[in-house]
Design a protein around this motif. Structure first.
Motif, PDB file in Angstrom:
ATOM      1  N   GLY A  83       3.985   0.601   3.815  1.00  0.00           N
ATOM      2  CA  GLY A  83       3.053   1.682   3.503  1.00  0.00           C
ATOM      3  C   GLY A  83       3.054   2.036   2.030  1.00  0.00           C
ATOM      4  O   GLY A  83       2.001   2.197   1.409  1.00  0.00           O
ATOM      5  N   TYR A  84       4.262   2.117   1.446  1.00  0.00           N
ATOM      6  CA  TYR A  84       4.373   2.495   0.034  1.00  0.00           C
ATOM      7  C   TYR A  84       3.731   1.446  -0.874  1.00  0.00           C
ATOM      8  O   TYR A  84       3.016   1.785  -1.813  1.00  0.00           O
ATOM      9  CB  TYR A  84       5.853   2.673  -0.356  1.00  0.00           C
ATOM     10  CG  TYR A  84       6.578   3.703   0.457  1.00  0.00           C
ATOM     11  CD1 TYR A  84       6.242   5.052   0.372  1.00  0.00           C
ATOM     12  CD2 TYR A  84       7.596   3.331   1.331  1.00  0.00           C
ATOM     13  CE1 TYR A  84       6.916   6.012   1.132  1.00  0.00           C
ATOM     14  CE2 TYR A  84       8.265   4.281   2.102  1.00  0.00           C
ATOM     15  CZ  TYR A  84       7.923   5.609   2.005  1.00  0.00           C
ATOM     16  OH  TYR A  84       8.577   6.546   2.762  1.00  0.00           O
ATOM     17  N   VAL A  85       4.011   0.175  -0.580  1.00  0.00           N
ATOM     18  CA  VAL A  85       3.525  -0.871  -1.480  1.00  0.00           C
ATOM     19  C   VAL A  85       2.006  -0.995  -1.373  1.00  0.00           C
ATOM     20  O   VAL A  85       1.314  -1.226  -2.364  1.00  0.00           O
ATOM     21  CB  VAL A  85       4.273  -2.203  -1.224  1.00  0.00           C
ATOM     22  CG1 VAL A  85       3.703  -2.993  -0.073  1.00  0.00           C
ATOM     23  CG2 VAL A  85       4.281  -3.053  -2.489  1.00  0.00           C
ATOM     24  N   GLY A  95       8.627  -6.459  -7.185  1.00  0.00           N
ATOM     25  CA  GLY A  95       8.896  -6.477  -8.628  1.00  0.00           C
ATOM     26  C   GLY A  95       7.682  -6.947  -9.415  1.00  0.00           C
ATOM     27  O   GLY A  95       7.327  -6.369 -10.444  1.00  0.00           O
ATOM     28  N   PHE A  96       7.037  -7.990  -8.889  1.00  0.00           N
ATOM     29  CA  PHE A  96       5.830  -8.519  -9.532  1.00  0.00           C
ATOM     30  C   PHE A  96       4.732  -7.451  -9.584  1.00  0.00           C
ATOM     31  O   PHE A  96       4.052  -7.275 -10.597  1.00  0.00           O
ATOM     32  CB  PHE A  96       5.343  -9.754  -8.767  1.00  0.00           C
ATOM     33  CG  PHE A  96       3.960 -10.202  -9.144  1.00  0.00           C
ATOM     34  CD1 PHE A  96       3.737 -10.913 -10.311  1.00  0.00           C
ATOM     35  CD2 PHE A  96       2.877  -9.905  -8.333  1.00  0.00           C
ATOM     36  CE1 PHE A  96       2.460 -11.315 -10.665  1.00  0.00           C
ATOM     37  CE2 PHE A  96       1.597 -10.305  -8.674  1.00  0.00           C
ATOM     38  CZ  PHE A  96       1.395 -11.010  -9.845  1.00  0.00           C
ATOM     39  N   MET A  97       4.555  -6.717  -8.477  1.00  0.00           N
ATOM     40  CA  MET A  97       3.518  -5.678  -8.448  1.00  0.00           C
ATOM     41  C   MET A  97       3.793  -4.577  -9.458  1.00  0.00           C
ATOM     42  O   MET A  97       2.890  -4.102 -10.136  1.00  0.00           O
ATOM     43  CB  MET A  97       3.429  -5.068  -7.045  1.00  0.00           C
ATOM     44  CG  MET A  97       2.549  -5.850  -6.120  1.00  0.00           C
ATOM     45  SD  MET A  97       2.263  -4.943  -4.585  1.00  0.00           S
ATOM     46  CE  MET A  97       1.126  -3.675  -5.138  1.00  0.00           C
ATOM     47  N   LEU A  98       5.062  -4.177  -9.567  1.00  0.00           N
ATOM     48  CA  LEU A  98       5.400  -3.116 -10.524  1.00  0.00           C
ATOM     49  C   LEU A  98       5.172  -3.615 -11.956  1.00  0.00           C
ATOM     50  O   LEU A  98       4.659  -2.881 -12.806  1.00  0.00           O
ATOM     51  CB  LEU A  98       6.849  -2.660 -10.322  1.00  0.00           C
ATOM     52  CG  LEU A  98       7.282  -1.449 -11.147  1.00  0.00           C
ATOM     53  CD1 LEU A  98       6.369  -0.241 -10.918  1.00  0.00           C
ATOM     54  CD2 LEU A  98       8.734  -1.075 -10.832  1.00  0.00           C
ATOM     55  N   LEU A 143      -0.819  -0.367  -4.199  1.00  0.00           N
ATOM     56  CA  LEU A 143      -1.929  -1.280  -4.498  1.00  0.00           C
ATOM     57  C   LEU A 143      -3.259  -0.523  -4.566  1.00  0.00           C
ATOM     58  O   LEU A 143      -4.088  -0.781  -5.446  1.00  0.00           O
ATOM     59  CB  LEU A 143      -1.979  -2.365  -3.427  1.00  0.00           C
ATOM     60  CG  LEU A 143      -3.078  -3.424  -3.570  1.00  0.00           C
ATOM     61  CD1 LEU A 143      -3.033  -4.090  -4.936  1.00  0.00           C
ATOM     62  CD2 LEU A 143      -2.933  -4.458  -2.474  1.00  0.00           C
ATOM     63  N   VAL A 144      -3.448   0.436  -3.655  1.00  0.00           N
ATOM     64  CA  VAL A 144      -4.666   1.268  -3.687  1.00  0.00           C
ATOM     65  C   VAL A 144      -4.766   1.986  -5.040  1.00  0.00           C
ATOM     66  O   VAL A 144      -5.806   1.958  -5.702  1.00  0.00           O
ATOM     67  CB  VAL A 144      -4.666   2.290  -2.525  1.00  0.00           C
ATOM     68  CG1 VAL A 144      -5.762   3.331  -2.720  1.00  0.00           C
ATOM     69  CG2 VAL A 144      -4.851   1.580  -1.187  1.00  0.00           C
ATOM     70  N   SER A 175      -2.017  -9.508  -1.846  1.00  0.00           N
ATOM     71  CA  SER A 175      -2.175  -9.469  -0.386  1.00  0.00           C
ATOM     72  C   SER A 175      -1.438  -8.263   0.193  1.00  0.00           C
ATOM     73  O   SER A 175      -0.289  -8.022  -0.167  1.00  0.00           O
ATOM     74  CB  SER A 175      -1.603 -10.734   0.240  1.00  0.00           C
ATOM     75  OG  SER A 175      -2.212 -11.851  -0.323  1.00  0.00           O
ATOM     76  N   PRO A 176      -2.090  -7.507   1.068  1.00  0.00           N
ATOM     77  CA  PRO A 176      -1.400  -6.365   1.671  1.00  0.00           C
ATOM     78  C   PRO A 176      -0.109  -6.805   2.377  1.00  0.00           C
ATOM     79  O   PRO A 176      -0.046  -7.878   2.948  1.00  0.00           O
ATOM     80  CB  PRO A 176      -2.417  -5.828   2.683  1.00  0.00           C
ATOM     81  CG  PRO A 176      -3.739  -6.302   2.167  1.00  0.00           C
ATOM     82  CD  PRO A 176      -3.468  -7.631   1.520  1.00  0.00           C
ATOM     83  N   ILE A 177       0.908  -5.970   2.275  1.00  0.00           N
ATOM     84  CA  ILE A 177       2.201  -6.286   2.860  1.00  0.00           C
ATOM     85  C   ILE A 177       2.216  -5.778   4.304  1.00  0.00           C
ATOM     86  O   ILE A 177       1.960  -4.618   4.546  1.00  0.00           O
ATOM     87  CB  ILE A 177       3.339  -5.599   2.071  1.00  0.00           C
ATOM     88  CG1 ILE A 177       3.215  -5.876   0.578  1.00  0.00           C
ATOM     89  CG2 ILE A 177       4.698  -6.002   2.604  1.00  0.00           C
ATOM     90  CD1 ILE A 177       3.383  -7.293   0.157  1.00  0.00           C
TER      91      ILE A 177
END
Length: 247
Positions: free
Chosen positions: A43-45, A78-81, A49-50, A242-244
């Motif tokens: 949910g957090y990740v 880590g990549f997303m951050l 992304l949103v 991609s959504p987790i």
């Protein structure tokens, strides 16, 4: 009957809204998801992304940090951050985070590619050398990725390394049984120049060869592997991670 507040329903609906770029609706679904399943990083990740897509980088950072507190070892988080940091103009923090991510997960393709792009942008000799090493590693990790291999060929050509550029360009032909349009002729031309070490002359046929390839399914698949579902131009990390999913 089933639990009317099953978290998976909010996950699935949130992902559907995210795919359609209906960000407010997606935000509402994932906000409910984190209330129902606070111990799950999904949910957090996805909320992160949103907010990333909304350009609300402070909110995105906050949510992805929460996911990382639950699952610190996940290289995708880590990549997303690092993506958030780069888009917020915090390149040094992005680079440091990607380096740390790769220490833990040295074969994480998206991090290798994003870090190579950050070093390429710096432009000094040491940074460009580091970028080349990262793309070499990326090609080892994803040998079937035509887009990554072409990036490596272009870097090698730029540094006058004709022999290694020739070797990698020759690897591409067997991966694409039917080359589109004039691509075959352009590939032959590029290889001829490279075999004569004419690295300056090779730039034009190589660029046009890439243009032909860029519409092929195998090339598009390679871009998705490096950037996410919708390829972004070089130097811009994916905004379509991609959504987790919840386990």
């Amino acid at each position: 009957g089933g639990n009317p507040l099953d978290p998976r329903g909010f996950q699935v609906l949130g992902e559907a809204y995210l795919d359609e770029n209906r960000l407010e609706e997606a935000e509402a679904q994932f906000a409910t998801l984190v209330r129902l399943a606070p111990e799950q990083p999904a949910g957090y990740v996805n909320l992160g992304l949103v907010y990333l897509r909304m350009g609300r980088y402070d909110r995105a950072e906050e949510q992805i940090q929460r996911a990382l507190r639950i699952s610190a070892e996940d290289p995708d988080f880590g990549f997303m951050l690092a993506t958030v940091y780069q888009l917020a103009g915090r390149e040094n923090e992005s680079r440091e985070l990607l380096e740390r991510t790769l220490e833990r997960a040295p074969r994480h393709a998206k991090s290798l590619y994003a870090l190579a792009n950050l070093y390429t942008q710096r432009g000094d000799t040491a940074s460009v050398g580091r970028a080349e090493a990262l793309v070499e590693e990326l090609v080892e990790v994803t040998p079937a990725n035509v887009a990554a291999r072409l990036d490596l060929v272009e870097l090698l050509v730029r540094h006058g390394r004709a022999d290694r550029a020739t070797m990698h360009l020759e690897e591409i032909r067997p991966q694409i049984p039917e080359l589109p349009g004039d691509a075959e002729r352009l590939l032959d031309q590029a290889l001829r120049f490279l075999r004569r070490s004419q690295t300056e002359a090779v730039a034009t046929p190589l660029r046009r060869f890439r243009d032909f390839l860029s519409v092929t399914p195998i090339y598009q698949a390679g871009i998705r592997e490096l950037w996410g579902p919708q390829g972004e131009p070089a130097g811009v990390p994916t905004l379509t991670f991609s959504p987790i999913s919840i386990a």
